[in-house]
Structure formats: structure tokens, C-alpha cells
Design a protein around this motif. Structure first.
Motif, PDB file in Angstrom:
ATOM      1  N   GLU A   1       8.602   1.946  -6.667  1.00  0.00           N
ATOM      2  CA  GLU A   1       8.704   0.926  -5.704  1.00  0.00           C
ATOM      3  C   GLU A   1       9.338  -0.427  -6.411  1.00  0.00           C
ATOM      4  O   GLU A   1       8.938  -0.444  -7.589  1.00  0.00           O
TER       5      GLU A   1
ATOM      6  N   GLN B   1       9.600  -5.609   0.140  1.00  0.00           N
ATOM      7  CA  GLN B   1       8.836  -4.595  -1.016  1.00  0.00           C
ATOM      8  C   GLN B   1       9.586  -3.222  -0.356  1.00  0.00           C
ATOM      9  O   GLN B   1       9.413  -2.901   0.635  1.00  0.00           O
TER      10      GLN B   1
ATOM     11  N   ILE C   1       8.274  -4.795   4.485  1.00  0.00           N
ATOM     12  CA  ILE C   1       8.168  -3.602   3.674  1.00  0.00           C
ATOM     13  C   ILE C   1       9.192  -2.674   4.380  1.00  0.00           C
ATOM     14  O   ILE C   1       9.254  -2.275   5.493  1.00  0.00           O
TER      15      ILE C   1
ATOM     16  N   GLN D   1      10.254  -4.887  -5.746  1.00  0.00           N
ATOM     17  CA  GLN D   1      10.283  -6.057  -4.806  1.00  0.00           C
ATOM     18  C   GLN D   1      11.810  -6.580  -5.015  1.00  0.00           C
ATOM     19  O   GLN D   1      12.018  -6.995  -5.898  1.00  0.00           O
TER      20      GLN D   1
ATOM     21  N   THR E   1       0.932  -6.257  -1.553  1.00  0.00           N
ATOM     22  CA  THR E   1       2.399  -6.750  -2.127  1.00  0.00           C
ATOM     23  C   THR E   1       2.314  -8.531  -1.300  1.00  0.00           C
ATOM     24  O   THR E   1       2.092  -8.589  -0.402  1.00  0.00           O
TER      25      THR E   1
ATOM     26  N   THR F   1      -0.222  -0.676  -1.726  1.00  0.00           N
ATOM     27  CA  THR F   1       1.023  -1.626  -1.668  1.00  0.00           C
ATOM     28  C   THR F   1       1.102  -2.381  -0.623  1.00  0.00           C
ATOM     29  O   THR F   1       1.490  -3.801  -0.696  1.00  0.00           O
TER      30      THR F   1
END
Length: 250
Positions: free
Chosen positions: A102, A109, A145, A104, A140, A136
């Protein structure tokens, strides 16, 4: 911020090998990458959402890495049901190509989930990944997302494909439902275009870089659509502008 999704390359160990689809998958991928390059804009990220290989081999993943390096953009790959995650991770341990994880980017995200199940065609998410996804989503600092995976977590109306989608999709949607910040889910696997809303979330599926499947069919059959890829524009307000680009072969 612009992303590019490519998916379902189905590359063979021998670059010129042609099987039942009657398409040279290296040539079709090269045509797609050339189309992306000719757009004249370097994307913030390229997401390669699974089935990079037809039958996994380090030579295939190394060749894929060399081909996408011409785009001068970071690439995140996901394993599909034809791939080997351990082999992919080892092949992409250095450089601008990675596997899963993952990151950002600005207000977004991006989460890359491994839905592959060894020796199976369908997909599934283990409890650890589901727990990590929930963590997450809740922790975040990003405002929005976007989730990427190989297998589709929503029926697309193609009977045989829906039988081999994400097996525990109910648990996935339970996890996603813990936050209103999830704006979209992007998948591969279906070899066709998809853009719809499910449970209030944008669902995007993308054509293969080689051959497409006939939509809404009872049994597996190839369509006559050319290779394709998806352009994704992520806006700071959480909206997504996206389109599929088709790449006719000579």
C-alpha cells in the motif's frame, strides 16, 4: 493525479509463443505500453492487476519488468490466479516494480490486495489481509481510499466468471463498509470493461492487454475487442474520472 491500470497480460516463457487465443501476448502488451508512452504524460503509478504470466516463470517476470521500465513510472503488481506471488516478489525485489502493499499519494491511500489462492482459479482474502485492510482504512491520514485486486468482488453477469470471482466477497464488503472514505475498487480477471456502483462504491474492471471475454456469456468464449488499458484520474475531492483506451493491433 493520474494512474494507469494494465491487467491480464498472460505472458509466456517464450516471447513469441501463441496459444489458443491466437494472440502474441508480448506483442499485444508492447502495443499497449507504446500507447501509454505516446500519451506524453508520465503517470504517478501503473497498477498491473494480475495474471502477468500464463504459467509463472522468473523469465516472464523479468521480461515484464524490462518492458514496463520504458514508461519511467513506478509499477505495483498483483498476483492473479495464473501467477506465483513468491516468484513475483523475488523478481521485483529491486527497482521501480514492486508486488502488493500500500502507499499514499496525496489525498489518496492506495491498497493492493492479494486475492490469489495457490492452485485455484477463484480468489479469496485471508483473515490477516482483511484485518490489515480494516486497520489501514481506519488509520490512514488520507481523505480517500482506492483498492486494487485481481479477482472481482461483485458479480459481472458473466456466469462462468462469477463462479471464479472473489469467494469470500461478503467479508471484503464488510471490511470496506467500515469507512465512507473508500471511493473505488479496481479489479482485473474479467477481461472486459466494467464501471458500476456497488454498495455506494465505484467498481471498475478493465480489459486485458491481450484478449477479451464475451460479456454475459454462459461459457468461456473470446470476444473480438482489441487489447485495452484504463486511465484513472484521482481528484482531491474524492471523485474519479476514468476511461478505457482500446489499442487495435495491426
Amino acid at each position: 493525479m493520474q494512474l494507469i491500470q494494465i491487467t491480464d497480460m498472460h505472458m509466456h516463457r517464450e516471447p513469441g509463443e501463441i496459444r489458443q487465443s491466437c494472440v502474441n501476448t508480448d506483442d499485444s502488451l508492447a502495443a499497449v505500453l507504446a500507447s501509454i508512452k505516446n500519451r506524453g504524460q508520465i503517470p504517478a503509478l501503473i497498477a498491473a492487476t494480475g495474471d502477468l504470466a500464463q504459467d509463472p516463470h522468473p523469465e516472464i517476470y523479468n521480461r515484464f519488468g524490462q518492458m514496463v521500465s520504458l514508461l519511467d513510472a513506478p509499477v505495483v503488481t498483483l498476483p492473479g490466479n495464473h501467477d506465483d506471488r513468491a516468484m513475483m516478489s523475488a523478481s521485483f525485489s529491486d527497482g521501480s516494480v514492486s508486488c502488493c502493499g500500500e502507499l499514499q499519494l496525496g489525498e489518496w491511500q492506495l491498497v493492493f490486495l492479494d486475492t490469489s489462492v495457490p492452485a485455484e482459479v477463484h480468489g479469496s482474502l485471508g483473515q490477516e489481509q482483511l484485518d490489515n485492510l480494516i486497520e489501514t482504512i481506519s488509520s490512514t491520514s488520507a481523505s480517500h481510499i482506492l483498492i486494487f485486486m485481481h479477482h472481482h468482488p461483485y458479480p459481472v453477469g458473466t456466469v462462468w466468471l462469477d463462479d471464479i470471482g472473489l469467494e469470500n466477497s461478503d467479508l471484503f464488503w464488510d471490511a470496506v463498509g467500515t469507512s465512507a472514505r473508500v471511493r473505488g475498487v479496481v479489479c482485473g480477471h474479467i477481461h472486459q470493461q466494467l464501471d458500476c456502483i456497488h454498495k455506494g462504491i465505484r467498481m471498475l474492471g478493465t480489459p486485458s492487454t491481450c484478449v477479451q471475454f464475451v460479456p454475459f456469456s454462459e461459457e468461456s468464449d473470446f470476444d473480438d475487442r482489441p487489447p485495452g488499458y484504463r486511465v484513472i484520474e484521482l481528484n482531491d475531492d474524492g471523485s474519479i474520472d476514468t476511461r478505457v483506451e482500446w489499442v487495435p493491433l495491426p
